[in-house]
Design an enzyme around this catalytic site. Structure first.
Site, PDB file in Angstrom:
ATOM      1  N   HIS A   1      46.414  43.437  40.014  1.00  0.00           N
ATOM      2  CA  HIS A   1      45.192  43.901  40.660  1.00  0.00           C
ATOM      3  C   HIS A   1      43.983  43.883  39.736  1.00  0.00           C
ATOM      4  O   HIS A   1      42.857  43.755  40.202  1.00  0.00           O
ATOM      5  CB  HIS A   1      45.385  45.312  41.236  1.00  0.00           C
ATOM      6  CG  HIS A   1      46.051  45.280  42.567  1.00  0.00           C
ATOM      7  ND1 HIS A   1      47.414  45.296  42.711  1.00  0.00           N
ATOM      8  CD2 HIS A   1      45.547  45.189  43.825  1.00  0.00           C
ATOM      9  CE1 HIS A   1      47.715  45.232  43.997  1.00  0.00           C
ATOM     10  NE2 HIS A   1      46.610  45.164  44.689  1.00  0.00           N
ATOM     11  N   GLY A   2      44.190  44.024  38.458  1.00  0.00           N
ATOM     12  CA  GLY A   2      43.021  43.978  37.589  1.00  0.00           C
ATOM     13  C   GLY A   2      43.342  44.259  36.140  1.00  0.00           C
ATOM     14  O   GLY A   2      44.375  44.853  35.822  1.00  0.00           O
TER      15      GLY A   2
END
Lengths: 281, 470
Positions: free
Chosen positions: B324-325
């Site tokens: 996701h990041g």
């Protein structure tokens, strides 16, 4: 919906209708919420013997001001314009310029207003074909205001003071507002509308003012306006770092907005400055 | 392309018309057209990054062919996976790894820092990279034959409805559709697709972008707001991210359907989940399926010792967080989900074996856990996330809530409508169907009403979809 909106005479919509369709005062105040809540128009009228109206609007800057000015000029020419400078809304790059169009949507058919929309976003030309879109996010409030006469305060001559005391929770540190270390990036569209605004107000007296800021404000951020003042041979009156106001909780509602007491005090100081500079002579 | 943009509204009918001008018999020409459109739309953003998309496509295409030939498939797979991951690692994680290492070194008194990258992350890179990797693994595990036609494969990787934010489609679902002779125009599928497009748009502009106004006012300035306001903002963020991402997925699937394709289902009313495990069967289904197939099962899945199984769950959700990041907040978010699922497994609480009251309580508890974890997802740093949580639980703060009077009626309307629809779809799917009502009058009245609501209560000019950043 359009005819209902046009007939509203109270609240934010009523105020907008009055500014765009009826107002004929000598002195006009333009700017953001800092104009709307800081300039006691009645006090200016009484002290200087001129009629004055506060046409500031929360969250808005030069783009809305230019649109409103176009509509005002259709019926009268004000003698003096006091422009409250808010760099973020007036010339710095950053915000989505769509946000300044909200109050102009319902006046889209007025002369020159449509081109403001197209310059912000060419696709607005097609979106505005839909009459429904013109009432986006405002139809419910307008219906409530029209049928139940329930609205926020329209203000006295457009001035809407904050009566709350300082909310210290809203204060973030004590650093000055704006930071020149990161450099300032200017929004070419806003600058374009400053130029247009200056052209339209050539025959009027124009005074730029920066009202007090609790934090104080970086003076370099005002450089573009100072240059305009030099060219135009006009004034900028800067209260943002005035020691009378900086870090004085009693005058503020939050870090950037004066409360009613602060607004009255500031208006008094502004009137003294305007008299000193013989703006109304 | 952003589906709620004006460009899309103008371009999509044009794409649609041109696509259907090509006769159904000329399947290849239709695919070529879609490939061209997909690349042109990708080029619109940053032209040079289309080369990355092409690179990932080429690497996985040739690797899969070599794997199928059978000479040292494991080595080819490893090389292919590493090469495919390289752009993702470089663009998305370089700065994070660099900063983390230099921070760790500074603790022991060493000052070493490489020049950080200030480049934009190629849009949709996580999605198309994972889709291509999934294909490569499928070929390696012989679940899928290697595709010989480069154009078909390139279209599978770059298919414009799903490249930006998924769903992460499986090759076994999409490639056969691309290769088969599609009907000239499937009316029922197209109508279904348009309905999805309409409801997806409603979720995005009426619900997600409206609650975002509150979230973006309170959470970035949480120190200026009470704990109650922070809690309300966190609840709104929970609604926002669902309406935003599920809305986008619906639109993507809808666009696919209008063009005659079936894409992977991505959301199934996740906030009615009775456990965090159940939540992941309903939230971003294409990613959780990907993680299950290519991380969890290859590690041993549940066919191993209990401890090993717990470890597998934890690692799978750690990968989900990292995907996701590049930020510790996402890692903590992933770990929280992993830990919750391990606890549920230990306590045997993955499913609901109670009556309606027990089910309701479990839904509420799961919602609150997921809501708590979203705080880490939303805040820029761990410190900020912890501060927001501390404020929420700080009894010394007043219990007042910041209310945005202008947006409140629209928020109640949008969120209420979404909740009502999801409630009906979840608990009484065959009753009160408005968009699928047998009466044409009711159906059309519903379409018109939704369209009018979008026009007058939607927030336009808002930022792009949250998941487009991943």
């Amino acid at each position: 919906m359009g005819s209902i909106t046009k007939r509203i005479d109270i609240g934010g919509t009523g105020r907008n209708n009055y500014i765009c369709d009826k107002m004929t005062d000598d002195v006009l105040i333009f700017g953001s919420s800092r104009a709307e809540h800081h300039y006691n128009a009645q006090m200016i009228s009484d002290s200087l013997g001129v009629s004055c109206y506060n046409a500031g609007e929360g969250g808005c800057g030069i783009i809305l001001a230019y649109g409103r000015l176009l509509m005002i000029l259709e019926r009268c020419t004000p003698k003096t314009i006091i422009y409250e400078v808010t760099p973020r809304y007036d010339y710095l790059y950053g915000d989505d310029n769509h946000q300044y169009l909200g109050r102009l949507k319902q006046k889209y058919d007025r002369f020159g207003v449509d081109s403001i929309f197209w310059s912000v976003d060419p696709s607005e030309r097609y979106k505005m074909i839909s009459r429904m879109y013109r009432h986006n996010s405002s139809f419910l409030q307008n219906l409530i205001v029209y049928f139940f006469r329930m609205s926020t305060d329209t203000g006295v001559k457009g001035f809407r003071p904050y009566y709350e005391e300082m909310d210290t929770m809203k204060i973030k540190g004590s650093k000055k507002l704006y930071d020149s270390k990161e450099g300032y990036v200017y929004d070419s569209l806003k600058i374009h509308y400053i130029d247009k605004f200056l052209k339209k107000t050539k025959s009027m007296k124009l005074v730029f003012v920066v009202s007090p800021v609790w934090y104080g404000q970086d003076t370099l951020v005002l450089e573009p306006i100072k240059q305009i003042c030099k060219k135009r041979n006009t004034y900028i009156i800067d209260f943002s770092n005035s020691p009378k106001y900086v870090h004085h909780n009693e005058y503020f509602k939050d870090g950037v907005h004066l409360n009613a007491r602060g607004a009255d005090e500031f208006t008094k100081d502004l009137i003294i400055e305007l008299k000193k500079r013989k703006v109304f002579e | 392309m952003i589906f709620n943009s004006f460009n899309f509204i103008v371009l999509f009918p044009l794409i649609f018309l041109l696509y259907y001008v090509i006769p159904a018999k000329k399947c290849k020409a239709r695919n070529m057209f879609l490939l061209l459109v997909s690349y042109l739309l990708y080029l619109q953003w940053k032209p040079v990054y289309a080369l990355l998309l092409l690179g990932v496509t080429a690497v996985t295409y040739y690797s899969s062919l070599l794997i199928e030939k059978g000479k040292r498939p494991k080595r080819i797979l490893t090389a292919g996976v590493l090469l495919t991951l390289l752009p993702l690692a470089f663009f998305k994680y370089f700065s994070f790894i660099n900063d983390s290492i230099s921070n760790a070194l500074s603790v022991v008194g060493l000052n070493f820092h490489l020049q950080g990258l200030n480049w934009a992350i190629p849009i949709g890179i996580s999605f198309f990279t994972f889709q291509a990797l999934g294909y490569l693994w499928d070929v390696y595990y012989k679940r899928q034959g290697a595709e010989n036609d480069f154009l078909t494969y390139a279209l599978f990787v770059s298919f414009f409805p799903s490249i930006l934010s998924g769903p992460i489609n499986k090759a076994s679902l999409v490639i056969p559709q691309l290769k088969s002779l599609r009907p000239y125009f499937d009316y029922y599928k197209a109508v279904e697709g348009l309905k999805m497009l309409l409801w997806g748009m409603f979720m995005k502009v009426v619900v997600a972008d409206r609650v975002a106004l509150y979230v973006d006012t309170v959470l970035p300035n949480y120190m200026s707001y009470t704990g109650t306001s922070c809690f309300v903002a966190s609840l709104f963020y929970t609604v926002q991210i669902y309406a935003d991402f599920a809305g986008y997925s619906l639109m993507a699937i809808g666009v696919g359907k209008v063009l005659g394709f079936e894409l992977t289902e991505n959301f199934r009313r996740p906030y009615f989940a009775v456990s965090v495990t159940d939540f992941w069967h309903r939230w971003h289904i294409s990613l959780s399926t990907w993680l299950k197939d290519y991380v969890y099962i290859p590690m041993g899945g549940s066919r191993c010792s209990k401890l090993r199984n717990y470890w597998n769950i934890f690692v799978t959700f750690l990968v989900s967080g990292i995907w996701h990041g590049a930020n510790w907040t996402f890692i903590v978010w992933g770990c929280l989900h992993g830990i919750c699922q391990i606890i549920e497994k230990i306590l045997g609480q993955q499913k609901c074996n109670y009556g309606w009251l027990g089910k309701t309580i479990k839904i509420v508890i799961t919602f609150l856990i997921v809501n708590f974890a979203w705080i880490f997802f939303r805040m820029p740093t761990l410190t900020d996330a912890c501060c927001v949580i501390t404020r929420i639980f700080d009894p010394s703060l007043p219990l007042t809530v910041y209310i945005d009077l202008i947006n409140l009626p629209f928020t109640i309307f949008g969120v209420g409508t979404l909740l009502l629809k999801d409630l009906i779809d979840e608990f009484a799917p065959n009753r009160f169907s408005l968009m699928n009502n047998p009466s044409m009058c009711i159906r059309w009245a519903t379409y018109v009403l939704i369209l009018v609501m979008i026009m007058i209560t939607g927030v336009f000019g808002a930022d792009q979809f949250i998941y487009a950043n991943f």
